[in-house]
Design a protein around this motif. Structure first.
Motif, PDB file in Angstrom:
ATOM      1  N   GLU A   1       2.252 -36.350  -6.740  1.00 40.58           N
ATOM      2  CA  GLU A   1       1.861 -35.163  -5.996  1.00 40.58           C
ATOM      3  C   GLU A   1       3.053 -34.233  -5.776  1.00 40.58           C
ATOM      4  OE1 GLU A   1       0.372 -34.911  -1.585  1.00 40.58           O
ATOM      5  OE2 GLU A   1      -1.362 -35.385  -2.862  1.00 40.58           O
ATOM      6  N   GLY A   2       4.189 -34.813  -5.452  1.00 36.24           N
ATOM      7  CA  GLY A   2       5.378 -34.015  -5.221  1.00 36.24           C
ATOM      8  C   GLY A   2       5.889 -33.335  -6.481  1.00 36.24           C
ATOM      9  N   ALA A   3       5.808 -34.031  -7.611  1.00 35.38           N
ATOM     10  CA  ALA A   3       6.306 -33.470  -8.869  1.00 35.38           C
ATOM     11  C   ALA A   3       5.391 -32.389  -9.419  1.00 35.38           C
ATOM     12  CB  ALA A   3       6.481 -34.583  -9.896  1.00 35.38           C
ATOM     13  N   SER A   4       4.094 -32.543  -9.220  1.00 37.48           N
ATOM     14  CA  SER A   4       3.128 -31.604  -9.799  1.00 37.48           C
ATOM     15  C   SER A   4       2.742 -30.474  -8.853  1.00 37.48           C
ATOM     16  CB  SER A   4       1.853 -32.356 -10.189  1.00 37.48           C
ATOM     17  OG  SER A   4       1.185 -32.856  -9.033  1.00 37.48           O
ATOM     18  N   HIS A   5       2.975 -30.690  -7.538  1.00 35.89           N
ATOM     19  CA  HIS A   5       2.540 -29.733  -6.512  1.00 35.89           C
ATOM     20  C   HIS A   5       1.013 -29.560  -6.535  1.00 35.89           C
ATOM     21  CE1 HIS A   5       6.730 -28.769  -5.789  1.00 35.89           C
ATOM     22  NE2 HIS A   5       6.877 -28.520  -7.076  1.00 35.89           N
ATOM     23  N   ILE A   6       0.337 -30.629  -6.929  1.00 33.22           N
ATOM     24  CA  ILE A   6      -1.122 -30.665  -6.935  1.00 33.22           C
ATOM     25  C   ILE A   6      -1.571 -31.853  -6.088  1.00 33.22           C
ATOM     26  CG2 ILE A   6      -3.204 -30.873  -8.353  1.00 33.22           C
ATOM     27  CD1 ILE A   6      -1.609 -29.802 -10.710  1.00 33.22           C
ATOM     28  N   GLU A   7      -2.549 -31.633  -5.238  1.00 27.79           N
ATOM     29  CA  GLU A   7      -3.032 -32.701  -4.371  1.00 27.79           C
ATOM     30  C   GLU A   7      -3.515 -33.875  -5.210  1.00 27.79           C
ATOM     31  OE1 GLU A   7      -5.733 -34.999  -1.882  1.00 27.79           O
ATOM     32  OE2 GLU A   7      -6.399 -33.738  -3.535  1.00 27.79           O
ATOM     33  N   TYR A   8      -3.220 -35.090  -4.745  1.00 33.44           N
ATOM     34  CA  TYR A   8      -3.454 -36.291  -5.540  1.00 33.44           C
ATOM     35  C   TYR A   8      -4.898 -36.429  -5.995  1.00 33.44           C
ATOM     36  CZ  TYR A   8      -3.913 -41.187  -6.833  1.00 33.44           C
ATOM     37  OH  TYR A   8      -4.208 -42.342  -7.514  1.00 33.44           O
ATOM     38  N   ARG A   9      -5.848 -36.194  -5.112  1.00 31.26           N
ATOM     39  CA  ARG A   9      -7.255 -36.319  -5.494  1.00 31.26           C
ATOM     40  C   ARG A   9      -7.600 -35.356  -6.628  1.00 31.26           C
ATOM     41  NH1 ARG A   9      -6.659 -37.286  -0.260  1.00 31.26           N
ATOM     42  NH2 ARG A   9      -7.863 -38.930   0.807  1.00 31.26           N
ATOM     43  N   GLN A  10      -7.030 -34.166  -6.571  1.00 25.62           N
ATOM     44  CA  GLN A  10      -7.272 -33.182  -7.621  1.00 25.62           C
ATOM     45  C   GLN A  10      -6.635 -33.618  -8.932  1.00 25.62           C
ATOM     46  OE1 GLN A  10      -9.266 -30.438  -6.977  1.00 25.62           O
ATOM     47  NE2 GLN A  10      -9.302 -30.326  -9.220  1.00 25.62           N
ATOM     48  N   LEU A  11      -5.452 -34.199  -8.844  1.00 23.79           N
ATOM     49  CA  LEU A  11      -4.791 -34.727 -10.043  1.00 23.79           C
ATOM     50  C   LEU A  11      -5.667 -35.754 -10.746  1.00 23.79           C
ATOM     51  CD1 LEU A  11      -1.050 -35.349  -9.068  1.00 23.79           C
ATOM     52  CD2 LEU A  11      -1.874 -33.941 -10.964  1.00 23.79           C
ATOM     53  N   MET A  12      -6.206 -36.681  -9.962  1.00 26.04           N
ATOM     54  CA  MET A  12      -7.045 -37.723 -10.547  1.00 26.04           C
ATOM     55  C   MET A  12      -8.290 -37.130 -11.192  1.00 26.04           C
ATOM     56  SD  MET A  12      -5.474 -40.571 -10.215  1.00 26.04           S
ATOM     57  CE  MET A  12      -6.781 -41.745 -10.572  1.00 26.04           C
ATOM     58  N   ASN A  13      -8.907 -36.165 -10.530  1.00 25.69           N
ATOM     59  CA  ASN A  13     -10.097 -35.532 -11.095  1.00 25.69           C
ATOM     60  C   ASN A  13      -9.784 -34.794 -12.392  1.00 25.69           C
ATOM     61  OD1 ASN A  13     -12.014 -36.325  -9.169  1.00 25.69           O
ATOM     62  ND2 ASN A  13     -11.469 -34.652  -7.797  1.00 25.69           N
ATOM     63  N   ASP A  14      -8.686 -34.041 -12.392  1.00 22.85           N
ATOM     64  CA  ASP A  14      -8.372 -33.180 -13.532  1.00 22.85           C
ATOM     65  C   ASP A  14      -7.843 -33.945 -14.743  1.00 22.85           C
ATOM     66  OD1 ASP A  14      -9.132 -31.108 -11.929  1.00 22.85           O
ATOM     67  OD2 ASP A  14      -7.109 -30.350 -11.550  1.00 22.85           O
TER      68      ASP A  14
ATOM     69  N   LYS B   1     -12.405 -36.532 -14.979  1.00 22.70           N
ATOM     70  CA  LYS B   1     -13.157 -35.576 -15.795  1.00 22.70           C
ATOM     71  C   LYS B   1     -12.957 -35.814 -17.291  1.00 22.70           C
ATOM     72  CE  LYS B   1     -13.590 -31.820 -12.429  1.00 22.70           C
ATOM     73  NZ  LYS B   1     -13.219 -30.410 -12.104  1.00 22.70           N
ATOM     74  N   PRO B   2     -11.723 -35.960 -17.780  1.00 22.78           N
ATOM     75  CA  PRO B   2     -11.542 -36.229 -19.213  1.00 22.78           C
ATOM     76  C   PRO B   2     -12.235 -37.501 -19.680  1.00 22.78           C
ATOM     77  CG  PRO B   2      -9.467 -35.534 -18.236  1.00 22.78           C
ATOM     78  CD  PRO B   2     -10.425 -35.752 -17.104  1.00 22.78           C
ATOM     79  N   ALA B   3     -12.304 -38.505 -18.809  1.00 22.91           N
ATOM     80  CA  ALA B   3     -12.924 -39.777 -19.177  1.00 22.91           C
ATOM     81  C   ALA B   3     -14.431 -39.793 -18.953  1.00 22.91           C
ATOM     82  CB  ALA B   3     -12.282 -40.921 -18.392  1.00 22.91           C
TER      83      ALA B   3
END
Length: 250
Positions: free
Chosen positions: A65-78, A82-84
């Protein structure tokens, strides 16, 4: 010399109570749960030994989350769900009305069944705080096999922990479903005892037990989930399914 044992035990009990208290708190982010262990000393120097721990995955999620600046739940979804094509995988929010969520149970050694212990798993989201289905786990395994990660990353994940020899010679046992250094890579269990190259992972917590296995060379994935903790039939049941699939559908 002063006896430091009572003081040590008091500190240990306080630490245990703090962690248990986190089981009943509803967290809405992945940062606050780190408070339960952020001041703990290292068990060993990084890279010098191996130990299975969900705390490591909580910390890894924080790093992502810190490296991407994207909330963790959103990271998992994106990047994962979703890809899977994992349309039924969602955070296990204790307050939310989630269609299809089942009640959890505990299976005792005497085969008695009771309701599962109360626990809010939001403190452990990166290591076991999601609801899913067996179909979604199979979808994940298939995506992992084909396109979810670069081959170089998967190769790294399959290196045995500590470089030890894989467990391929001991008798089959329900304990094979438990993470152990002699059958573990980087975030993945290595099941070559059952078939060369077979990988996957198991999981259990209050109210649930699950397993997903993948045989990359056969593009075969199997997932089993049950809404009970205390079930030790992971490997035996999964291997029976594998045998039937290979007999009638290959």
């Amino acid at each position: 010399m002063m006896n430091l044992l009572p003081k040590y035990l008091t500190k240990l009990n306080l630490r245990r109570l703090e962690e248990e208290a986190s089981f009943y708190r509803r967290y809405t982010d992945i940062t606050a749960p780190l408070d339960t262990f952020k001041n703990d000393s290292l068990i060993f120097e990084p890279g010098s030994n191996w130990m299975y721990t969900s705390f490591g995955y909580r910390l890894l999620a924080f790093v992502l989350e810190g490296a991407s600046h994207i909330e963790y739940r959103q990271l998992m979804n994106d990047f994962i769900f979703k890809p899977a094509g994992m349309e039924s995988t969602v955070p296990d929010d204790a307050w939310a009305i989630i269609p299809g969520r089942v009640s959890g149970y505990y299976l005792g050694r005497d085969k008695s069944i009771r309701r599962a212990n109360m626990r809010d798993v939001s403190e452990n989201l990166p290591a076991g705080g999601y609801l899913s289905t067996a179909s979604d786990l199979v979808a994940f395994a298939s995506a992992f096999n084909h396109y979810l990660l670069p081959e170089s990353v998967k190769t790294t994940m399959l290196v045995p922990a500590r470089g030890v020899k894989l467990d391929t010679d001991t008798p089959y046992s329900w304990r094979d479903a438990m993470p152990n250094a002699d059958k573990y890579g980087a975030g993945i269990m290595l099941f070559s005892k059952y078939e060369q190259g077979m990988i996957g992972h198991t999981g259990r917590q209050d109210g649930g037990s699950s397993i997903v296995v993948l045989i990359p060379s056969k593009d075969l994935a199997i997932a089993v989930m049950t809404n009970a903790k205390g079930w030790n039939g992971y490997m035996d049941f999964t291997m029976k399914i594998k045998s039937l699939v290979e007999k009638y559908y290959r």
